[in-house]
Design an enzyme around this catalytic site. Sequence first.
Site, mmCIF file in Angstrom:
data_model
loop_
_atom_site.group_PDB
_atom_site.id
_atom_site.type_symbol
_atom_site.label_atom_id
_atom_site.label_comp_id
_atom_site.label_asym_id
_atom_site.label_seq_id
_atom_site.Cartn_x
_atom_site.Cartn_y
_atom_site.Cartn_z
ATOM 1 N N GLN A 142 44.691 35.450 49.923
ATOM 2 C CA GLN A 142 45.811 35.732 49.020
ATOM 3 C C GLN A 142 45.465 36.821 47.998
ATOM 4 O OE1 GLN A 142 47.042 31.271 48.150
ATOM 5 N NE2 GLN A 142 48.677 32.688 47.620
ATOM 6 N N HIS A 143 46.513 37.386 47.405
ATOM 7 C CA HIS A 143 46.457 38.230 46.208
ATOM 8 C C HIS A 143 45.902 39.647 46.413
ATOM 9 C CE1 HIS A 143 47.220 34.365 44.423
ATOM 10 N NE2 HIS A 143 45.975 33.953 44.519
ATOM 11 N N ASP A 197 46.219 32.151 53.024
ATOM 12 C CA ASP A 197 45.281 31.193 53.605
ATOM 13 C C ASP A 197 45.504 29.770 53.109
ATOM 14 O OD1 ASP A 197 44.371 31.817 51.044
ATOM 15 O OD2 ASP A 197 42.367 32.415 51.677
#
Length: 493
Positions: free
Chosen positions: A77-78, A241
């Site tokens: 992520q991110h 994820d």
Amino acid sequence: MYLGIDCGTQGTKALLIDEQGIAHGRGHATHQVIQRPSGAREQDPQWWIEALRLSVKQAVAQASGQPIEALAVSGQQHGLVILDERMQVIRPAKLWNDTETAPQNEELIARFGGQQAFFERFGIIPLTGYTVSKLLWLRQREPENFARIRHILLPHEYLNFWLTGNLFAEYGDASGTGYFDVRNRTWAAEVLASIDQGTGHLLRALPTLVPAQRIIGAVKPDVAADLGISNACLVASGGGDNMMGAIGTGNVIEGVVTMSLGTSATVYSFRNKPTASPNPSIAPFCSSSNGWLPLVCTMNATNVVTQILDTLGRTVIDIESALATTRPGADALTFIPFLNGERTPDLPSAQGSLLGISASNLTPENLIRATIEGVSFGILEGLDLILDGTSAKRILLIGGGSRSAHWRQLLADASGTDVHVPLEEEAGCLGACIQAIFAARGEMGSPETFIQICDRCSRLDDQRTASPNPVLASQYAQARAAYQHHRATQYGV
């Protein structure tokens, strides 16, 4: 056959399953990470592509040429991937654990009147590491690269683009960007406008949002030929994820909790409605199964346990005997495990503490137990936060800590909840496979629910289930109370 691909920080994994969730092929390839003293953590997206190619080819080679109907990608992520007008990557992707954008994160929250105001408007409070602060950092620190941006993607979205040539985003991963309204499932145009000064530059660069049941395309012929699969293979939306890990553990109904004990620890639980309270410790994400997925992360987990074991000259094998020969509370020895600072509670500069030391309780076994209890009590407080007064039906435990029978039992006794271990360890890959089945079934006119698919594909290892011992409940309650008292005394929280 269905293919799940999980692109993490350290590497990419691939899993091939059939309709019943039986594995027929696996693959794995590692990534490098660029690290700088400034706190930068970056990767070249090309490394993800190469790792995907290697891992998928390994998995396909084991499956005896059976056709793959659909695939999905799970991604860290991110992360921020930016493309120019020629669809080329402009610079290395800044990752979820990149901390040099912390000042920009604080600045953005302040622009909207603080954490409470930000939450009231967008349903989330961005943390350092979320994607949004990376965009402001680029504008301030690399204005030439910022000006070249034509497309903004998360890691799994970039891999979807490489696979299909199409640009799409889905609600779960998008909800971790900080420029997404998690209640209304739309891009937060105001946040982006505060960065590009109202030009609309950033909003135009975002991909179209789609729900979990959406097929975003088929694998391009040249990519399919390279991977050894059919170009009729459909590609589902995929997701972050944590979202794919939830699906892979059957965490698609309320009351089910996924707890991951890895280097850091996370705990999350499916919800039918978004989080109502603005607690900065809770990441009120959307799920990738058409719901919401409030999540809490602690920074100190198996990394701290490993460090203590190394210091004592012990190994993970010694965890079992240490827990078996000591009592809850470690004879009043309390370890606050904030060796890496902490996110929950928000104490980024905190250090660890060992309290209640006496001549009789300072033994290696008690120290190991106190360390594991400190880690466990921290993540169990996260569990209490996301449950918000409700109860958990079961905890699905994944990550390295799940391998310890006595640690599983400790969590069951301390939480009063059955702790189960999924049979398939690669929850992200399995979740991606299940989402691929879900989307493909809908595309073919024979839809199934996530619950139906998870019931047959996400199985448990019954030999590793731990049920709570009521006799020990009060002892763990006392130990947790002592931990909380010492933490409040030391850190004020």
